[in-house]
Motif scaffolding. Sequence first.
Motif, PDB file in Angstrom:
ATOM      1  N   GLU A  35      42.742  43.824  47.285  1.00 44.88           N
ATOM      2  CA  GLU A  35      43.026  44.477  46.010  1.00 44.88           C
ATOM      3  C   GLU A  35      43.280  45.949  46.273  1.00 44.88           C
ATOM      4  N   LEU A  86      48.122  37.779  40.424  1.00 43.76           N
ATOM      5  CA  LEU A  86      47.446  36.534  40.049  1.00 43.76           C
ATOM      6  C   LEU A  86      47.566  36.272  38.547  1.00 43.76           C
ATOM      7  N   GLY A  87      47.479  37.337  37.745  1.00 43.64           N
ATOM      8  CA  GLY A  87      47.667  37.162  36.303  1.00 43.64           C
ATOM      9  C   GLY A  87      49.077  36.692  35.983  1.00 43.64           C
ATOM     10  N   PRO A 112      42.827  35.258  46.026  1.00 47.43           N
ATOM     11  CA  PRO A 112      41.583  36.033  46.016  1.00 47.43           C
ATOM     12  C   PRO A 112      40.896  36.096  47.381  1.00 47.43           C
ATOM     13  N   ARG A 120      46.816  43.013  43.231  1.00 48.19           N
ATOM     14  CA  ARG A 120      46.458  41.595  43.337  1.00 48.19           C
ATOM     15  C   ARG A 120      46.155  41.019  41.964  1.00 48.19           C
ATOM     16  N   ARG A 121      45.460  41.778  41.132  1.00 46.12           N
ATOM     17  CA  ARG A 121      45.138  41.305  39.789  1.00 46.12           C
ATOM     18  C   ARG A 121      46.411  41.033  39.006  1.00 46.12           C
ATOM     19  N   LEU A 122      47.385  41.920  39.105  1.00 43.29           N
ATOM     20  CA  LEU A 122      48.648  41.714  38.395  1.00 43.29           C
ATOM     21  C   LEU A 122      49.375  40.485  38.931  1.00 43.29           C
ATOM     22  N   ILE A 161      46.144  48.778  37.322  1.00 45.49           N
ATOM     23  CA  ILE A 161      45.081  47.775  37.166  1.00 45.49           C
ATOM     24  C   ILE A 161      44.758  47.041  38.465  1.00 45.49           C
ATOM     25  N   GLY A 162      45.593  47.207  39.468  1.00 43.64           N
ATOM     26  CA  GLY A 162      45.382  46.497  40.723  1.00 43.64           C
ATOM     27  C   GLY A 162      46.521  45.534  40.976  1.00 43.64           C
ATOM     28  N   SER A 211      54.661  43.167  42.995  1.00 40.79           N
ATOM     29  CA  SER A 211      53.315  42.973  43.538  1.00 40.79           C
ATOM     30  C   SER A 211      53.365  42.529  44.988  1.00 40.79           C
ATOM     31  N   ARG A 247      44.491  49.573  43.955  1.00 41.40           N
ATOM     32  CA  ARG A 247      44.989  50.263  42.776  1.00 41.40           C
ATOM     33  C   ARG A 247      45.041  51.748  43.077  1.00 41.40           C
TER      34      ARG A 247
END
Length: 478
Positions: A195, A86-87, A190, A82-84, A79-80, A125, A197
């Motif tokens: 990012e 930050l989530g 961000p 950076r996305r993981l 899913i990426g 991450s 993936r």
Amino acid sequence: MTSTDVEVPRAGRREWVGLGVLALPALLASLELTVTHLALPTIAADLHPSGSELLWTVDVYAFLLAGSLITMGTLGDRIGRRRLLLGGAALYGVASVLAAFATGPGVLIAARALMGIAGSTLMPSVIALVAAMFKSPAQRSVAIGIVVASVSGGTAIGPLVGGWLLDSFHWGAVFLIGVPIMVALLIAGPRLLPEYRAPGGKRLDLLSAVLSMGAILPIVYGLKQLAADGFAWQWLSAVAGGVVVGVVFLVRQRRLPDPMIDLHLFSSRVFSTASIALALAIFVLWAVNYAIAQFLQLVHGLDPLTAGLWTAPSAVGTIAGSLLAPRLARRIAPGTVIAGGLTLAAAGFAVLVATGPLALLVTGSIIISAGLAPTMALATDLIIGAAPTERAGTAAAIASTAPQLGGALGIALLGSLITVVYRHQTGAADLTREALAAPAARDAFTNAFHLSAAVSAALLLLTAALTTRHLRDTNNRR
């Protein structure tokens, strides 16, 4: 500058500032566990948990963290990264607030469980993003050294920050430490972090995720109980059950076209040897930290906070070794630096074998930390460097999981060795301050402590020989 550095794009100012952002969750990773241990007596006085509930307040975080690392590392590739990150940071912040204002043991344990799951997104991450941001091997080595030093920094300042917070505020303040760190990460991430993936966007195999947790959780749980309670068939059965599930997990990975863990990674001599060296380094490090904490309290009669302050200087050794290792690796092959560090750490354990005064104990622990730090930094770097770019998240998860399992195994086996020797010499298994008030009991525990240090030294020398043999061809390419 070598030809390799010319061919690979070098990181600029934005990447180095981004590394500062990534150092924040690395710092929190060790800081959180330190301050939580300090807060337990105050939590017990306020929430009145049962003995098992108090233990689960700490253990549920560690269990779910260890059990989720592989899944989260692979999920980041899907899913990426950076996305993981930050989530996970957002979930960690929310769970921290829930823990800080918990009104009962059940709420606190549930919040800590969420913190463990969220925490498992952080280090895989961070390491995977470092690999994406720093393509130059020389720069990546320095960046990973800084991340390892940040983890050690959390260990060093944990007793100071935790003690001050507990003296000045409600115990919930120790859980709120992570909130501003995560807010800063959510604001700056961000803008400063790229990012990435893996190409293809394939789905996560849910059964593999369940099997990975089903393997790791009972192994870690069983090992911790063996260390705490001594030998019992139910704890050994938990470890054995986890091993069986682990075998099923590995068989499934061989059959999947896109596995969670590409077992072909371990066919690389560099990858497999670095993973073993990293696991064994943490094996002895966690074990010695556990043993020294007991030694300071049971033999020297220190309270937990004072004992924590005496162990904090060892983190200075880790920070120094982590930052020095990349510089050495520019001139000497990383495998040679790792072997030399392991040998130095073995010398530190030799100091512990002869330990008596507190100053000598601290000196030995600093030498051990300084020697093991190059392994933690350079072995992690070798693991990431040996994996394909699209598998960086999975490699980062392995680099994060190996220390967790190695550390749990070290506490269980070497902790049990201390208990067995103490029981053999005293005929009792009561490791309390009252029991060690007798000189004979203190002598027995000291003998057990010295034996565990000697075993650790021998293991490190064997690991140094292993790395010398299998990592001798690693060129520095710095």
